[in-house]
Design a protein around this motif. Structure first.
Motif, PDB file in Angstrom:
ATOM      1  N   LYS A 522       0.844  -1.205   0.000  1.00  0.00           N
ATOM      2  CA  LYS A 522       0.000   0.000   0.000  1.00  0.00           C
ATOM      3  C   LYS A 522       0.875   1.249   0.000  1.00  0.00           C
ATOM      4  N   ILE A 523       1.916   1.226   0.859  1.00  0.00           N
ATOM      5  CA  ILE A 523       2.819   2.380   0.913  1.00  0.00           C
ATOM      6  C   ILE A 523       3.468   2.586  -0.449  1.00  0.00           C
ATOM      7  N   TYR A 524       3.810   1.475  -1.102  1.00  0.00           N
ATOM      8  CA  TYR A 524       4.421   1.567  -2.432  1.00  0.00           C
ATOM      9  C   TYR A 524       3.445   2.162  -3.429  1.00  0.00           C
ATOM     10  N   GLN A 525       2.189   1.671  -3.394  1.00  0.00           N
ATOM     11  CA  GLN A 525       1.208   2.147  -4.357  1.00  0.00           C
ATOM     12  C   GLN A 525       0.918   3.636  -4.178  1.00  0.00           C
ATOM     13  N   GLU A 526       0.993   4.099  -2.930  1.00  0.00           N
ATOM     14  CA  GLU A 526       0.694   5.510  -2.668  1.00  0.00           C
ATOM     15  C   GLU A 526       1.873   6.423  -2.955  1.00  0.00           C
ATOM     16  N   SER A 527       3.041   5.827  -3.187  1.00  0.00           N
ATOM     17  CA  SER A 527       4.233   6.671  -3.386  1.00  0.00           C
ATOM     18  C   SER A 527       4.213   7.260  -4.790  1.00  0.00           C
ATOM     19  N   ARG A 532       9.410   6.065  -7.878  1.00  0.00           N
ATOM     20  CA  ARG A 532       9.510   4.768  -7.238  1.00  0.00           C
ATOM     21  C   ARG A 532      10.124   3.723  -8.177  1.00  0.00           C
ATOM     22  N   THR A 533      10.495   2.596  -7.588  1.00  0.00           N
ATOM     23  CA  THR A 533      11.090   1.540  -8.394  1.00  0.00           C
ATOM     24  C   THR A 533      10.029   0.909  -9.291  1.00  0.00           C
ATOM     25  N   GLU A 534      10.512   0.090 -10.237  1.00  0.00           N
ATOM     26  CA  GLU A 534       9.612  -0.450 -11.255  1.00  0.00           C
ATOM     27  C   GLU A 534       8.477  -1.282 -10.676  1.00  0.00           C
ATOM     28  N   SER A 535       8.813  -2.163  -9.757  1.00  0.00           N
ATOM     29  CA  SER A 535       7.782  -3.053  -9.245  1.00  0.00           C
ATOM     30  C   SER A 535       7.846  -3.094  -7.728  1.00  0.00           C
ATOM     31  N   PHE A 536       6.782  -3.598  -7.127  1.00  0.00           N
ATOM     32  CA  PHE A 536       6.796  -3.713  -5.676  1.00  0.00           C
ATOM     33  C   PHE A 536       7.895  -4.666  -5.219  1.00  0.00           C
ATOM     34  N   GLU A 537       8.111  -5.737  -5.972  1.00  0.00           N
ATOM     35  CA  GLU A 537       9.125  -6.713  -5.568  1.00  0.00           C
ATOM     36  C   GLU A 537      10.502  -6.074  -5.458  1.00  0.00           C
ATOM     37  N   SER A 538      10.829  -5.223  -6.432  1.00  0.00           N
ATOM     38  CA  SER A 538      12.149  -4.585  -6.366  1.00  0.00           C
ATOM     39  C   SER A 538      12.199  -3.585  -5.216  1.00  0.00           C
ATOM     40  N   PHE A 539      11.064  -2.918  -4.953  1.00  0.00           N
ATOM     41  CA  PHE A 539      10.981  -1.997  -3.808  1.00  0.00           C
ATOM     42  C   PHE A 539      11.186  -2.775  -2.502  1.00  0.00           C
ATOM     43  N   TRP A 540      10.532  -3.912  -2.409  1.00  0.00           N
ATOM     44  CA  TRP A 540      10.591  -4.749  -1.203  1.00  0.00           C
ATOM     45  C   TRP A 540      12.024  -5.236  -0.961  1.00  0.00           C
TER      46      TRP A 540
END
Lengths: 756, 225
Positions: A522-527, A532-540
């Motif tokens: 959720k934090i990623y989607q709201e950023s 932001r990075t390409e995908s949530f996985e890379s962010f994680w």
């Protein structure tokens, strides 16, 4: 050469044979013992033998939320350090954080689920399986939930923030109870209440020690325990590095804490009069023209009663000192006033902290660098909205006594130790038919449980933290398991998820990890999608690697301007104390030494760590002023009973020069009766004898408001400490002289001018 | 009356003789044990599976670090996992009785309890990583492992300078890479010191320096830390 007959010959052959045999055995026995090289069956992917792997995570020993880097070797955690990238601690870590390894490897840790098969509170725990344990708990919950009586289930957890807090909320909703309480003994209820009243925000702001030039600390031991001690230490150091522009630190407290010792000036005001002192300073600032706001007349009205003369009389601090403090506070820019447990835990605690907020406002420190900065709303949950104060727990105990609670679920929380005996909390728990504990250790509260389902330690489980006192901008960090679980334990979140499934109220997550990941998604989607990075996985992946996430969104608002009603409500009454001043002549100040609220007492490193001020190890002590000691005829090591209206605790005397003669102080944390081999039956717990005197504005117990008397027992013990041996055995090693004598002596020395 | 102490002495003498014989016996026994067991063939311990380095590293020329993968990354060279063995032996020589033993361990998911041959005392700090990365051939300390059916400490070559396979696979002369240990070199401090005295590190590689005396890790705490 004697004649050797047949018998002697046989003897000689025998001796020779035994000798040779002994020689062979001797050589074989001193050879290097046979060792084995045990390979892996399947090579692990995440480490090489002999090479350290570091994992970033979050410390959970207190609520400050410092980032940690844990060094692991061959899948075992070896050392905990501060995470240099984490803005809260910037690579630093306190002693309790370092000792986290001893939580993990503690020999008293529970290794699997237990069932109490004898009387409650006895040692009759027997091992059961997880299936058995979970079924027992789930069946109880299911019956109540199905009957619509979910509110007879109470959950009591230690302060849990982040997405785990949401998971617990969801569970409570599922079973149909609103009795979900977080409990930390040192949660600053008074500070939240004061901030709500003055700033309209029930939040902790960021106190920018780093950039302040003048600090007034009212009983806040910011270096050793208050809110975020590692971050404050960094700020203190930064401010002190200022060269000519070095910060000036004033500590106002009746007993000198480590922060008091580090300060430039220690002002031992009467206990409980910190707020009056603050308003005295505010009066001078307004009256002497340092404040020029539009609402100056309102301030003049409300502060008119707090003249320096009157305040000096009430606080036992001279008028000249007060004037000097007010002038230097108003003239320094930026300056900062903070109020901690010493000021907040009094009968007038919230009023006191409001007065300190007012002082910041009048000196123009609110929203300024080096002053009080408001954090943006945390990106994840904090425990405050569910934190139980004394009144809430007393209410819970009342419900238990009335038979309104059927099941109590405890998560790593020990109120039996931190609640005053007068609350009769322990007796109330005994009325609850079924208690289940998720603690890793049997402590005073878990000992009363019927079933213990031990959870992982924080080094073995998933979690996250959004430190509320923060750093002035949004910050969060994920707590990841750094090693595989050592024992047959489960993560708290997984136990709760499992219970929810069993009672037919499954939550939307499969596991704790799933819950944490979902939250961060959720934090990623709201950023900001541009940065932001390409995908949530890379962010994680990046998040786990860095161990911290932040957003520079420093907030500067003017909503903190108090309105006329707020200003009119400012005022601090004289403190009240329980106990008659004649019978109980001393005010007891229980303070945090190295053991937090007692949760670190089972860690040997912490037990053997000398107290910062007294260097005492392994035990409790009573600090009294040398003058008091002389009047009572007591010396160091004399065993005394400290008696309040509510009861007595026994500890040895330690003569401590930096405390007011009308105050005595005792460290919190020792005096466990049931918390493993290192903590049990050691020292005394001063919290036991506190009177349940509550500050109505915060709902919390005024822990600095109990009067006591000292009763000598005639016994004597040796206080174990690493420095300052009190006995010099008559050798007069450290010679001292009084100030006047010193002046007289130096003046009498003739000064000789050596001709050039 | 003449009183003689001769009878008493007589029995004492016998007792003394027996004691002397017994003490001499201890020395003899110690020496006999030394003679018998200080032989590479005897001192090499029995392994749970009679693994032959000769077949793997010698006949089939598998590089040391194919199995001891961690030698260049870690203080310890690392013993290959059972999985690693099975990586090849799923296909190779599957019917051999020794390989069947390996598959048994694999199927039971049990580690093979190899007996440690090359051992340093706990007070010595040694790291494979540094030595391997400096280009020291494994054989410099471990001897010609590729010729050994059974690994032993003492069975190193004793023919003076020999060609040693370097860790990078190229053949190096011991004059330029490292001295070969002789049979008289036990795994003692002299073995380390001899080499450290004769070599210097240039561009990350160990280089022989004939005049010696270089300060190449001759401090006590190079190893004792």
């Amino acid at each position: 050469m004697p004649n050797i007959d047949r018998r002697d010959f046989i003897k000689l052959v025998g001796a020779g044979g035994v000798g040779v045999g002994a020689g062979v055995v001797l050589r074989e026995s001193i050879k290097h013992p046979k060792e084995h090289l045990i390979p892996h069956v399947l090579a692990p992917e995440d480490y090489s033998s002999g090479v350290a792997t570091w994992y970033n995570s979050v410390c959970s020993m207190c609520s400050a939320g410092c980032g940690i880097s844990v060094r692991t070797r061959e899948g075992r955690a070896k050392k905990i350090e501060g995470n240099p990238s984490h803005a809260v601690n910037q690579g630093g870590l306190c002693a309790v954080g370092q000792a986290g390894l001893q939580v993990l490897y503690n020999p008293d840790r529970l290794t699997g689920p237990l069932l109490q098969s004898a009387n409650r509170g006895s040692d009759g725990f027997t091992q059961i399986t997880w299936e058995d344990g979970l079924t027992r708990v789930a069946s109880r919950l299911d019956v109540l939930r199905a009957a619509g009586r979910g509110n007879r289930i109470a959950l009591l957890t230690r302060g849990v923030g982040g997405h785990l807090a949401e998971l617990l909320e969801s569970f409570a909703e599922g079973v149909g109870t609103d009795q979900l309480h977080h409990y930390d003994y040192d949660h600053p209820h008074a500070l939240y209440a004061a901030n709500e009243r003055f700033f309209g925000k029930q939040h902790l702001p960021y106190y920018d020690l780093s950039n302040t030039r003048h600090l007034l600390s009212f009983g806040a031991d910011y270096l050793a325990g208050w809110l975020s001690p590692v971050h404050h230490s960094l700020g203190f150091a930064n401010s002190r590095h200022g060269g000519d522009n070095r910060g000036y630190f004033v500590q106002i407290e009746p007993r000198m804490s480590p922060s008091g010792a580090a300060a430039d000036e220690w002002v031992p005001a009467k206990p409980g009069t910190e707020g009056i002192l603050a308003l005295g300073l505010a009066h001078h600032i307004v009256a002497s023209g340092h404040y020029e706001g539009e609402d100056i007349n309102e301030w003049k009205d409300v502060l008119s009663a707090y003249t320096l003369e009157k305040v000096a009389e009430e606080t036992d601090v001279s008028e000249s000192v007060l004037r000097r403090l007010a002038e230097s506070f108003a003239n320094a820019s930026p300056s900062l006033a903070i109020g901690g447990d010493g000021a907040g835990n009094n009968s007038n605690g919230v009023d006191t902290l409001v007065a300190i907020n007012a002082l910041n406002y009048l000196a123009g420190n609110v929203g300024e660098v080096g002053g009080v900065i408001f954090n943006p709303d945390p990106a994840g949950a904090t425990s405050h909205s569910r934190q139980a104060n004394y009144q809430t727990l007393a209410q819970l105990a009342e419900s238990a006594r009335a038979g309104e609670i059927d099941v109590l679920i405890l998560n790593d929380v020990n109120p039996v130790f931190t609640m005053p005996l007068a609350s009769e909390f322990k007796a109330a728990l005994a009325q609850i038919p079924f208690i289940v504990s998720l603690s890793s250790f049997i402590d005073e509260t878990s000992a009363l449980a019927d079933v213990i389902l031990p959870s992982h330690t924080y080094l073995e489980s998933w979690g996250d933290a959004f430190p509320e006192q923060g750093v002035g901008f949004s910050i969060g960090a994920v707590s990841q398991p750094v090693i595989a679980p050592l024992y047959n334990t489960k993560a708290t979140g997984d136990i709760v998820l499992d219970l929810a499934r069993r009672i037919g109220k499954p939550m939307r997550w499969d596991s704790t990890e799933d819950c944490i990941k979902d939250g961060w998604n959720k934090i990623y989607q709201e950023s900001d999608s541009n940065t932001r990075t390409e995908s949530f996985e890379s962010f994680w992946t990046a998040l786990l690697k860095a161990g911290v996430w932040g957003k520079k969104n420093h907030l500067k608002t003017d909503t903190s301007r108090p309105n006329a009603n707020t200003i009119a409500s400012i005022g601090v009454d004289a403190p009240t104390f329980s106990g008659d001043a004649e019978l109980y002549p001393f005010v007891l100040q229980p303070y945090r030494s190295g053991m937090h609220d007692g949760r670190a007492a089972n860690l040997p490193w912490i037990q053997e760590l000398p107290d910062a001020m007294t260097s005492v190890v392994y035990g409790s002590w009573v600090e009294i002023n040398p003058k008091t000691a002389k009047d009572l005829g007591l010396t160091e090591g004399d065993l005394v009973d400290i008696e309040s209206v509510e009861g007595a605790v026994r500890a040895p005397i330690l003569v401590y020069p930096a405390i007011r003669p009308d105050v005595i102080a005792m460290p919190i944390g020792q005096g466990h009766t049931n918390y493993g081999r290192y903590a049990s039956n050691r020292g005394a717990n001063p919290l036991e004898i506190l009177s349940p005197l509550v500050d109505d504005n915060s709902g919390n117990v005024a822990s600095n408001a109990t009067r006591v008397k000292i009763v000598a027992t005639g016994k004597h013990v040796e206080i174990v400490k690493t420095g300052g041996k009190s006995r010099d055995l008559g050798r007069d090693i450290v010679q001292t002289t009084g100030g006047d004598d010193h002046t007289a002596q130096t003046n009498s020395i003739p000064i000789t001018v050596i001709p050039t | 009356m003449n009183v003689s102490i001769q009878p008493a002495l007589k029995s004492l003498q016998t007792a003394a003789l027996i004691a002397v014989v017994a003490v001499v016996g201890i020395f003899v026994g110690y020496f006999i044990d030394f003679l018998i067991t200080d032989n590479p063939e005897v001192s090499a311990p029995e392994q749970p599976i009679a693994f032959s380095h000769k077949i793997h590293a010698g006949d089939n020329e598998i590089p040391c670090q194919y199995c001891h993968t961690e030698a260049r990354r870690s203080p310890s060279a690392g013993v290959p996992s059972v999985n690693k063995c099975m990586g090849c032996h799923n296909e190779v020589a599957t019917e051999s009785p020794l390989i069947r033993q390996v598959s048994e361990y694999w199927e039971n998911k049990e580690p093979i309890p190899w007996v440690k041959v090359h051992d340093l005392p706990d007070f010595v700090h040694f790291t494979h990583k540094r030595h391997v990365q400096a280009g020291i051939a494994c054989q410099t300390c471990h001897g010609p492992v590729e010729t050994m059916d059974k690994i032993s400490v003492h069975s190193r070559n004793n023919d003076g300078p020999t060609l040693l396979a370097s860790t990078t696979g190229e053949i190096m002369n011991s004059e330029t890479s490292a001295v070969a240990a002789t049979q008289n070199d036990h795994w003692e401090m002299g073995l380390c010191l001899n080499c450290h005295k004769q070599h210097d590190v240039v561009d990350g590689k160990a280089v022989r320096v004939d005049d010696g005396g270089f300060d190449n890790g001759l401090d006590c705490w190079t190893c004792h830390k």
